[in-house]
Scaffold this motif. Sequence first.
Motif, PDB file in Angstrom:
ATOM      1  N   UNK A   1     -69.681  46.534  51.456  1.00  0.00           N
ATOM      2  CA  UNK A   1     -68.266  46.496  51.110  1.00  0.00           C
ATOM      3  C   UNK A   1     -68.058  47.101  49.721  1.00  0.00           C
ATOM      4  N   UNK A   2     -67.300  48.196  49.605  1.00  0.00           N
ATOM      5  CA  UNK A   2     -67.094  48.829  48.302  1.00  0.00           C
ATOM      6  C   UNK A   2     -66.187  48.000  47.396  1.00  0.00           C
ATOM      7  N   UNK A   3     -66.457  48.065  46.102  1.00  0.00           N
ATOM      8  CA  UNK A   3     -65.708  47.296  45.099  1.00  0.00           C
ATOM      9  C   UNK A   3     -65.265  48.236  43.995  1.00  0.00           C
TER      10      UNK A   3
ATOM     11  N   UNK B   1     -61.710  49.309  49.795  1.00  0.00           N
ATOM     12  CA  UNK B   1     -62.318  48.696  48.619  1.00  0.00           C
ATOM     13  C   UNK B   1     -61.732  47.299  48.392  1.00  0.00           C
ATOM     14  N   UNK B   2     -62.527  46.438  47.783  1.00  0.00           N
ATOM     15  CA  UNK B   2     -62.019  45.207  47.193  1.00  0.00           C
ATOM     16  C   UNK B   2     -61.658  45.511  45.752  1.00  0.00           C
ATOM     17  N   UNK B   3     -60.468  45.098  45.344  1.00  0.00           N
ATOM     18  CA  UNK B   3     -59.956  45.392  43.999  1.00  0.00           C
ATOM     19  C   UNK B   3     -60.133  44.169  43.105  1.00  0.00           C
ATOM     20  N   UNK B   4     -60.773  44.386  41.953  1.00  0.00           N
ATOM     21  CA  UNK B   4     -60.947  43.308  40.970  1.00  0.00           C
ATOM     22  C   UNK B   4     -60.294  43.735  39.666  1.00  0.00           C
ATOM     23  N   UNK B   5     -59.339  42.913  39.210  1.00  0.00           N
ATOM     24  CA  UNK B   5     -58.646  43.190  37.949  1.00  0.00           C
ATOM     25  C   UNK B   5     -59.279  42.324  36.867  1.00  0.00           C
ATOM     26  N   UNK B   6     -59.768  42.971  35.833  1.00  0.00           N
ATOM     27  CA  UNK B   6     -60.676  42.326  34.881  1.00  0.00           C
ATOM     28  C   UNK B   6     -59.983  41.860  33.594  1.00  0.00           C
TER      29      UNK B   6
ATOM     30  N   UNK C   1     -55.029  41.036  52.426  1.00  0.00           N
ATOM     31  CA  UNK C   1     -56.250  41.359  53.170  1.00  0.00           C
ATOM     32  C   UNK C   1     -57.478  40.647  52.596  1.00  0.00           C
ATOM     33  N   UNK C   2     -57.238  39.736  51.612  1.00  0.00           N
ATOM     34  CA  UNK C   2     -58.335  39.025  50.944  1.00  0.00           C
ATOM     35  C   UNK C   2     -59.311  39.991  50.288  1.00  0.00           C
ATOM     36  N   UNK C   3     -58.759  41.039  49.696  1.00  0.00           N
ATOM     37  CA  UNK C   3     -59.570  42.061  49.025  1.00  0.00           C
ATOM     38  C   UNK C   3     -59.141  42.212  47.569  1.00  0.00           C
ATOM     39  N   UNK C   4     -58.782  41.098  46.946  1.00  0.00           N
ATOM     40  CA  UNK C   4     -58.321  41.160  45.559  1.00  0.00           C
ATOM     41  C   UNK C   4     -58.743  39.906  44.803  1.00  0.00           C
ATOM     42  N   UNK C   5     -59.289  40.115  43.595  1.00  0.00           N
ATOM     43  CA  UNK C   5     -59.620  39.029  42.684  1.00  0.00           C
ATOM     44  C   UNK C   5     -59.058  39.370  41.307  1.00  0.00           C
ATOM     45  N   UNK C   6     -58.542  38.356  40.627  1.00  0.00           N
ATOM     46  CA  UNK C   6     -57.905  38.565  39.327  1.00  0.00           C
ATOM     47  C   UNK C   6     -58.560  37.679  38.281  1.00  0.00           C
ATOM     48  N   UNK C   7     -58.934  38.286  37.173  1.00  0.00           N
ATOM     49  CA  UNK C   7     -59.451  37.580  36.005  1.00  0.00           C
ATOM     50  C   UNK C   7     -58.442  37.771  34.874  1.00  0.00           C
ATOM     51  N   UNK C   8     -58.173  36.709  34.135  1.00  0.00           N
ATOM     52  CA  UNK C   8     -57.212  36.844  33.040  1.00  0.00           C
ATOM     53  C   UNK C   8     -57.920  37.215  31.738  1.00  0.00           C
TER      54      UNK C   8
END
Length: 277
Positions: free
Chosen positions: A23-25, A61-66, A98-105
């Motif tokens: 799974x691409x990130x 892709x799964x998107x991660x906001x850092x 789509x459960x392909x997102x994670x968020x970090x503050x």
Amino acid sequence: MFRMQRLTQVFQTAPEIKIDEKEPIVIMSDCHRGVGNWSDNFAHNQNIYKAALQYYYNKYFTYIELGDGDELWENSNYQDIKNQYKEIFQILEKFCNKNRMYVIYGNHDEIKKKIGMGKEFCNCPVYEGLILKEADYSIFLVHGHQGELFNDYLSGISKFLVKNFWRKLENFGMHDPTSPAQNNKAKKITENELIKWSSTHNQVIITGHTHRPMLPKPGEYKYINAGCCVHPYGITAIEIHDKSIFLVKWSLEINDKGVICVSRKVLVGPERLMGYF
């Protein structure tokens, strides 16, 4: 010392997210989405960012906001930011659904630990840190401001100064000297401490905060930085796919037909991911 302790604290309490190497990130940091005014540093890259988001969504892709995805020091009303960048938030919500997102503050959007991304935003959770866990390795994700006097312990004072003082001076070319993104000395101190932490704990760490993208060669050190989305020339991101890691740049280019288009370019990589472990 304070940064080492704070990073260790976040690392020890960070949830683990199990990932599949197939799974691409994509990891992006420091968008600083604002309200479209003169102090909105994101505005000039909004179309580049939107094109990149759409590309990553279409490519599964799964998107991660850092961290520091939204500029919530300068702007008190989160809804104003969402209204300004409605189309962008619609794409982000598609990732979330789509459960392909994670968020970090980060320090500039720390309030998200209380309000999240908003109730209307599919209740996407927000974290201080995350650990990407694969069968053979783990990657620690965190914004990178932890342990800094003005960006962590005294962040309330900094928020007040940015909103009421530095934001106005920024329009005249002056920058906040407490920010590692705008102060080369502070930037270097932050980077050295993050390198030291990753070496001491023998742990790959990916951060943002300094706005300086970095992907070392395997064996050099274990600190990686996604850069930011407010560069004058475009945005940078870290991609993980095909058992490799890449540092990429998205920018405006002129193609052979003389048409302006959004272009993706690999700056560093591919580097074999297992080489860092």
